[in-house]
Write an enzyme that holds these catalytic residues in place. Sequence first.
Site, PDB file in Angstrom:
ATOM      1  N   LYS A 176     -22.466  10.659   8.545  1.00 42.57           N
ATOM      2  CA  LYS A 176     -23.137  10.289   7.083  1.00 42.57           C
ATOM      3  C   LYS A 176     -23.430  11.504   6.544  1.00 42.57           C
ATOM      4  O   LYS A 176     -24.188  12.291   6.931  1.00 42.57           O
ATOM      5  CB  LYS A 176     -24.580   9.623   7.724  1.00 42.57           C
ATOM      6  N   GLU A 252     -30.417  21.074  14.296  1.00 37.70           N
ATOM      7  CA  GLU A 252     -30.465  21.985  13.401  1.00 37.70           C
ATOM      8  C   GLU A 252     -31.219  21.834  12.305  1.00 37.70           C
ATOM      9  O   GLU A 252     -30.775  21.319  11.391  1.00 37.70           O
ATOM     10  CB  GLU A 252     -29.054  22.468  13.364  1.00 37.70           C
ATOM     11  N   CYS A 286     -29.882  27.788   5.670  1.00 40.76           N
ATOM     12  CA  CYS A 286     -30.990  27.482   6.764  1.00 40.76           C
ATOM     13  C   CYS A 286     -31.229  29.054   7.110  1.00 40.76           C
ATOM     14  O   CYS A 286     -32.679  29.202   7.565  1.00 40.76           O
ATOM     15  CB  CYS A 286     -30.767  26.430   7.598  1.00 40.76           C
ATOM     16  N   GLU A 388     -40.736  26.436   3.896  1.00 35.17           N
ATOM     17  CA  GLU A 388     -39.580  26.402   3.637  1.00 35.17           C
ATOM     18  C   GLU A 388     -39.480  26.306   2.184  1.00 35.17           C
ATOM     19  O   GLU A 388     -39.831  24.917   1.928  1.00 35.17           O
ATOM     20  CB  GLU A 388     -38.643  25.697   4.447  1.00 35.17           C
TER      21      GLU A 388
HETATM   22  P1  NAD Z   1     -32.556  16.468   4.717  1.00 34.38           P
HETATM   23  O1  NAD Z   1     -33.035  16.378   5.865  1.00 34.38           O
HETATM   24  O2  NAD Z   1     -33.002  15.901   3.613  1.00 34.38           O
HETATM   25  O3  NAD Z   1     -30.948  15.537   4.680  1.00 34.38           O
HETATM   26  C1  NAD Z   1     -30.211  15.731   5.708  1.00 34.38           C
HETATM   27  C2  NAD Z   1     -29.334  14.394   6.215  1.00 34.38           C
HETATM   28  O4  NAD Z   1     -30.207  13.403   6.661  1.00 34.38           O
HETATM   29  C3  NAD Z   1     -28.814  13.884   4.657  1.00 34.38           C
HETATM   30  O5  NAD Z   1     -27.524  13.112   5.028  1.00 34.38           O
HETATM   31  C4  NAD Z   1     -29.672  12.740   4.529  1.00 34.38           C
HETATM   32  O6  NAD Z   1     -29.365  11.398   3.825  1.00 34.38           O
HETATM   33  C5  NAD Z   1     -30.224  12.243   5.920  1.00 34.38           C
HETATM   34  N1  NAD Z   1     -31.656  11.660   6.310  1.00 34.38           N
HETATM   35  C6  NAD Z   1     -32.630  11.712   5.463  1.00 34.38           C
HETATM   36  N2  NAD Z   1     -33.525  10.821   5.864  1.00 34.38           N
HETATM   37  C7  NAD Z   1     -33.113  10.244   6.829  1.00 34.38           C
HETATM   38  C8  NAD Z   1     -33.732   9.450   7.678  1.00 34.38           C
HETATM   39  N3  NAD Z   1     -34.860   9.085   7.858  1.00 34.38           N
HETATM   40  N4  NAD Z   1     -32.710   8.798   8.986  1.00 34.38           N
HETATM   41  C9  NAD Z   1     -31.617   9.206   8.865  1.00 34.38           C
HETATM   42  N5  NAD Z   1     -31.063  10.153   8.180  1.00 34.38           N
HETATM   43  C10 NAD Z   1     -31.795  10.613   7.268  1.00 34.38           C
HETATM   44  O7  NAD Z   1     -31.901  17.895   4.499  1.00 34.38           O
HETATM   45  P2  NAD Z   1     -31.221  18.641   3.323  1.00 34.38           P
HETATM   46  O8  NAD Z   1     -32.173  18.444   2.061  1.00 34.38           O
HETATM   47  O9  NAD Z   1     -29.763  17.583   3.146  1.00 34.38           O
HETATM   48  O10 NAD Z   1     -30.819  20.151   3.908  1.00 34.38           O
HETATM   49  C11 NAD Z   1     -31.649  21.179   3.625  1.00 34.38           C
HETATM   50  C12 NAD Z   1     -32.417  21.210   4.822  1.00 34.38           C
HETATM   51  O11 NAD Z   1     -31.503  21.493   5.719  1.00 34.38           O
HETATM   52  C13 NAD Z   1     -33.180  22.331   4.827  1.00 34.38           C
HETATM   53  O12 NAD Z   1     -34.322  21.979   5.498  1.00 34.38           O
HETATM   54  C14 NAD Z   1     -32.302  23.477   6.043  1.00 34.38           C
HETATM   55  O13 NAD Z   1     -33.196  24.527   6.382  1.00 34.38           O
HETATM   56  C15 NAD Z   1     -31.981  22.452   6.891  1.00 34.38           C
HETATM   57  N6  NAD Z   1     -30.649  23.157   7.540  1.00 34.38           N
HETATM   58  C16 NAD Z   1     -30.709  23.492   8.851  1.00 34.38           C
HETATM   59  C17 NAD Z   1     -29.444  24.192   9.250  1.00 34.38           C
HETATM   60  C18 NAD Z   1     -29.340  24.656  10.662  1.00 34.38           C
HETATM   61  O14 NAD Z   1     -28.491  25.154  11.262  1.00 34.38           O
HETATM   62  N7  NAD Z   1     -30.621  24.913  11.310  1.00 34.38           N
HETATM   63  C19 NAD Z   1     -28.434  24.087   8.580  1.00 34.38           C
HETATM   64  C20 NAD Z   1     -28.314  23.817   7.315  1.00 34.38           C
HETATM   65  C21 NAD Z   1     -29.517  23.064   6.849  1.00 34.38           C
HETATM   66  O1  6OD Z   2     -22.220  28.822  10.872  1.00 33.40           O
HETATM   67  C1  6OD Z   2     -22.591  28.081  11.525  1.00 33.40           C
HETATM   68  O2  6OD Z   2     -21.935  27.349  12.412  1.00 33.40           O
HETATM   69  C2  6OD Z   2     -24.161  27.158  10.779  1.00 33.40           C
HETATM   70  N1  6OD Z   2     -24.363  26.149  11.689  1.00 33.40           N
HETATM   71  C3  6OD Z   2     -24.460  27.553   9.939  1.00 33.40           C
HETATM   72  C4  6OD Z   2     -25.720  27.187   9.577  1.00 33.40           C
HETATM   73  C5  6OD Z   2     -26.068  27.355   8.269  1.00 33.40           C
HETATM   74  C6  6OD Z   2     -27.264  26.829   7.654  1.00 33.40           C
HETATM   75  O3  6OD Z   2     -27.270  26.770   6.425  1.00 33.40           O
END
Ligand code: NAD
Ligand code: 6OD
Length: 484
Positions: A176, A252, A286, A388
């Site tokens: 998804k 993550e 992130c 954040e």
């Molecule tokens: P988000 O949580 O809003 O959405 C991520 C995904 O989850 C989307 O595909 C969304 O449609 C889906 N989603 C939302 N609500 C849901 C539910 N109730 N059930 C199932 N699916 C659902 O995140 P975003 O805004 O797309 O991304 C930014 C966030 O992601 C930031 O908080 C960032 O720190 C985090 N992030 C973390 C990492 C990591 O490796 N730790 C990497 C990249 C991004």
């Molecule tokens: O490099 C990766 O494998 C990884 N998971 C990066 C995450 C980046 C977050 O925005």
Amino acid sequence: MKQYMNFIGGEFVATGKTFENRAPVDNRVLGLVHEAGADEVDAAVRAARNALHGEWGRMTVTRRVELLHAVADEINRRFDDFLQAEMADTGKPHALASHVDIPRGAANFKVFADIVKNVPTESFEMATPDGGQALNYAIRSPVGVIGVVCPWNLPLLLMTWKVGPALACGNTVVVKPSEETPATATLLGEVMNAVGIPPGVYNVVHGFGPDSAGEFLTRHPGVNGITFTGETRTGEAIMAAAAKGVRPVSFELGGKNAGIVFADADFDKAVAGITRSAFENCGQVCLGTERVYVERPIFDRFVAALKEKAEALKPGPSEEAGVSIGPLISQEHRQKVLSYYEKAVREGATVVTGGGVPTMKGALAEGHWVQPTIWTGLPETAAVIREEIFGPCCHIAPFDTEEEAIALANATDYGLATTVWTQNLGRAHRVAKQVEVGICWINSWFLRDLRTAFGGAKASGIGREGGVHSLEFYTELRNVCIKL
Ligand code: NAD
Ligand code: 6OD
């Protein structure tokens, strides 16, 4: 008008219900995304289940590895298609997408295929009570159908970082993608068909989270495990869905990462490093650094140098020469980031640079631009230091001792990453050991070796992926005990 369809059982599937995909650089409509309802999600999960019991499930590891190498090669052959799609969806600069996102999208398939091919399992001989012997050996089996829920900030990179190891381990997936970035996941369906990945192994369902494809997928009882990258709050909702059926999750999540710069650091390298960690991908990483702590003797000089770097970043469309910063992903996200810019001022910040919206010409004025922003002077309780933001901004505060820097870095609910700048090796080791994060970079940032463990501590995640650690989530380890 371009149509982004679901990919189910090897076929592109339209639905009656569409939503617009817009370009962050100018808000133009790029195309229509076909939202999957509960029926399409169910069809995708069933296709994935059937594929497990078909040719894919019977395939040798050697053949699977060959096919995944072919996927990587085909992504590289169609490099420009992926690049254009990713730049259109995210607005990120050409240099970033072409050096990071797309190459990693391909590498994620090769690296994990090779790991699965080469990792042995354990075996033990044991003495039995009757004076005989038994032999124990382990086998790794796929978990089954994996639900892969993805964010928008590094769409292909983060999706394949999950799909690569999941498929290498013999699972099938239903992906998804984020509603903001549907293109590259859809394009990958063409690649899967072109290289001969059996139908149903890789499926894509488009849509939103709650009451849409995300929720339908994570609640579906036919999904055996869920891997998710996104906000911590979304992780909580998905974990609740996964509790039904006691299904494993790999998460993550968000971060509020610290950068620590000691006075003995190579100054220019530290400034360049924090410029990247605070502003790369318009701060939408992130692992990015929204809290910077600088040892007092170099504090003023560091703030001035980072200000100069931030002001030198050139906003603009992906392919324009010299552009180094793109827009935020959406109007909604820009509202969120700008609300923090306003909050910082209300809480008494000194705005060193930025704090608003840059002037963009022509159609670009409709894009989701914000200025790279630096604050100083806030107490550690301020919202922009605690929460954040996920934008191109950071607060810089001085510190006096190593212990103080470590305490400041750890004073957060999150625990994803830290970047530390020092030329004192002993100090680097001491700090790295004490910061409560999944990954600590010394004199570097976002330098990735895919064989290493990646993930977050505290509210930044559950589990580790990368290298053999991915096998812990994507396989079920079984023991066979033979009485000899
Ligand atoms: P988000 O949580 O809003 O959405 C991520 C995904 O989850 C989307 O595909 C969304 O449609 C889906 N989603 C939302 N609500 C849901 C539910 N109730 N059930 C199932 N699916 C659902 O995140 P975003 O805004 O797309 O991304 C930014 C966030 O992601 C930031 O908080 C960032 O720190 C985090 N992030 C973390 C990492 C990591 O490796 N730790 C990497 C990249 C991004
Ligand atoms: O490099 C990766 O494998 C990884 N998971 C990066 C995450 C980046 C977050 O925005």
